[in-house]
Design a protein around this motif. Sequence first.
Motif, PDB file in Angstrom:
ATOM      1  N   PRO A 140      32.489  16.165  57.741  1.00  0.00           N
ATOM      2  CA  PRO A 140      31.625  17.036  58.396  1.00  0.00           C
ATOM      3  C   PRO A 140      31.194  16.399  59.481  1.00  0.00           C
ATOM      4  CG  PRO A 140      30.589  16.352  56.449  1.00  0.00           C
ATOM      5  CD  PRO A 140      32.006  15.784  56.300  1.00  0.00           C
ATOM      6  N   SER A 141      30.777  16.908  60.785  1.00  0.00           N
ATOM      7  CA  SER A 141      29.896  16.272  61.831  1.00  0.00           C
ATOM      8  C   SER A 141      28.523  16.084  61.302  1.00  0.00           C
ATOM      9  CB  SER A 141      29.885  17.017  63.027  1.00  0.00           C
ATOM     10  OG  SER A 141      31.442  17.062  63.481  1.00  0.00           O
ATOM     11  N   ALA A 142      27.771  15.480  61.911  1.00  0.00           N
ATOM     12  CA  ALA A 142      26.344  15.241  61.714  1.00  0.00           C
ATOM     13  C   ALA A 142      25.554  15.351  62.810  1.00  0.00           C
ATOM     14  CB  ALA A 142      25.876  13.784  60.889  1.00  0.00           C
ATOM     15  N   ALA A 203      26.664   6.254  54.890  1.00  0.00           N
ATOM     16  CA  ALA A 203      28.104   6.413  55.072  1.00  0.00           C
ATOM     17  C   ALA A 203      28.493   7.479  55.688  1.00  0.00           C
ATOM     18  CB  ALA A 203      28.669   6.083  53.743  1.00  0.00           C
ATOM     19  N   LYS A 204      27.704   8.745  55.215  1.00  0.00           N
ATOM     20  CA  LYS A 204      28.122  10.064  55.877  1.00  0.00           C
ATOM     21  C   LYS A 204      28.057  10.231  57.302  1.00  0.00           C
ATOM     22  CE  LYS A 204      27.689  12.861  51.661  1.00  0.00           C
ATOM     23  NZ  LYS A 204      27.018  13.864  50.898  1.00  0.00           N
ATOM     24  N   PHE A 205      26.814   9.636  57.883  1.00  0.00           N
ATOM     25  CA  PHE A 205      26.927   9.863  59.316  1.00  0.00           C
ATOM     26  C   PHE A 205      27.610   8.894  59.816  1.00  0.00           C
ATOM     27  CE2 PHE A 205      24.930   8.422  63.097  1.00  0.00           C
ATOM     28  CZ  PHE A 205      24.632   9.491  64.026  1.00  0.00           C
ATOM     29  N   ALA A 206      28.072   7.498  59.362  1.00  0.00           N
ATOM     30  CA  ALA A 206      28.964   6.689  60.072  1.00  0.00           C
ATOM     31  C   ALA A 206      30.471   7.400  60.152  1.00  0.00           C
ATOM     32  CB  ALA A 206      29.048   5.510  59.324  1.00  0.00           C
ATOM     33  N   GLN A 207      30.822   8.092  58.929  1.00  0.00           N
ATOM     34  CA  GLN A 207      32.119   8.887  58.867  1.00  0.00           C
ATOM     35  C   GLN A 207      32.268   9.641  59.788  1.00  0.00           C
ATOM     36  OE1 GLN A 207      31.895   9.782  54.789  1.00  0.00           O
ATOM     37  NE2 GLN A 207      33.675   8.466  54.461  1.00  0.00           N
ATOM     38  N   ALA A 208      31.176  10.582  60.219  1.00  0.00           N
ATOM     39  CA  ALA A 208      31.177  11.605  61.405  1.00  0.00           C
ATOM     40  C   ALA A 208      31.390  10.983  62.532  1.00  0.00           C
ATOM     41  CB  ALA A 208      29.790  12.347  61.012  1.00  0.00           C
ATOM     42  N   MET A 261      33.782  21.386  66.712  1.00  0.00           N
ATOM     43  CA  MET A 261      34.419  20.799  65.261  1.00  0.00           C
ATOM     44  C   MET A 261      33.691  20.821  64.251  1.00  0.00           C
ATOM     45  SD  MET A 261      35.612  16.727  66.333  1.00  0.00           S
ATOM     46  CE  MET A 261      34.011  16.270  66.435  1.00  0.00           C
ATOM     47  N   LYS A 262      34.215  20.743  63.164  1.00  0.00           N
ATOM     48  CA  LYS A 262      33.427  21.018  61.941  1.00  0.00           C
ATOM     49  C   LYS A 262      32.388  20.069  61.477  1.00  0.00           C
ATOM     50  CE  LYS A 262      37.603  23.146  59.937  1.00  0.00           C
ATOM     51  NZ  LYS A 262      38.588  23.123  58.639  1.00  0.00           N
TER      52      LYS A 262
END
Length: 262
Positions: A140-142, A203-208, A261-262
């Motif tokens: 997911p985007s952030a 990590a989630k923001f970095a992945q986005a 984008m999602k």
Amino acid sequence: MGSFAFQVLQAFLIAGFWIAGATLLAERLGSKAGGAIANLPSTILVALVYVAIVQTPAYAADAALAAPLGMAVNTLFLFLFVVMLKFHLIWALFTSLAFWFAMAGTISLVGDITVLFSLSFYFIAMGSAFYLLEYRLKIPSAGKQSRTFRWWALFVRAGFAGTVVATTVVISTFANSFWTGIFSTFPAVMLSTMTILTISQGAKFAQAVGKTMVLASINIVIYAIAVHYFYDAIGVLWGTIIAFLLAVLFIVLIRPYLLRMK
């Protein structure tokens, strides 16, 4: 200080703080806009300019042709980093860097590689990586991040990215144009951005951000091809300016898709 040492120092400072500022924007603007801006030509721009100064514009133009191949490896590097982040940052760093060096070494053994092959390999790698991240893994985007900014992060990014660019300039004095081009696309921005964002924002923001950077990497390939043709035709200064504007134009054109984008 000798002229060569001074040029290396300039490359270190300019590239380092440019990249550090770009990654700061990524935190302030969110993963979509921030990832696109952070992945504008930076390491490659400064590296090729200084390679042109230390060597010749023609040498830098030839080195730029290795960039699409280098970016193909980089998108796969970034894909692996994003996937491995779900385990731990250390695993992401180790596996993605090991992959990058293994791929770069393998490519160096292949021999003559055509521009068509490089571009084809890049678009297959980038397209596959983005498709998997967006539609299969559904990263997911952030939005914007509100956590307190740490000044040490700015200087860590500047130091890491600056070191890579300065090393590229030094390598250009004894390496052939192929390896100079490969190292000019070493994922300093991707690596430093993903590492710092994981530590400071999670990590989630970095992945986005990583997902956006995979797609936005096309602008670097556009930049490199433009440099190859413009450095000889109109010189380093105007060649760099026009190539960078073309890269920015691409980001502007894909902005509507980034927003969906999602």
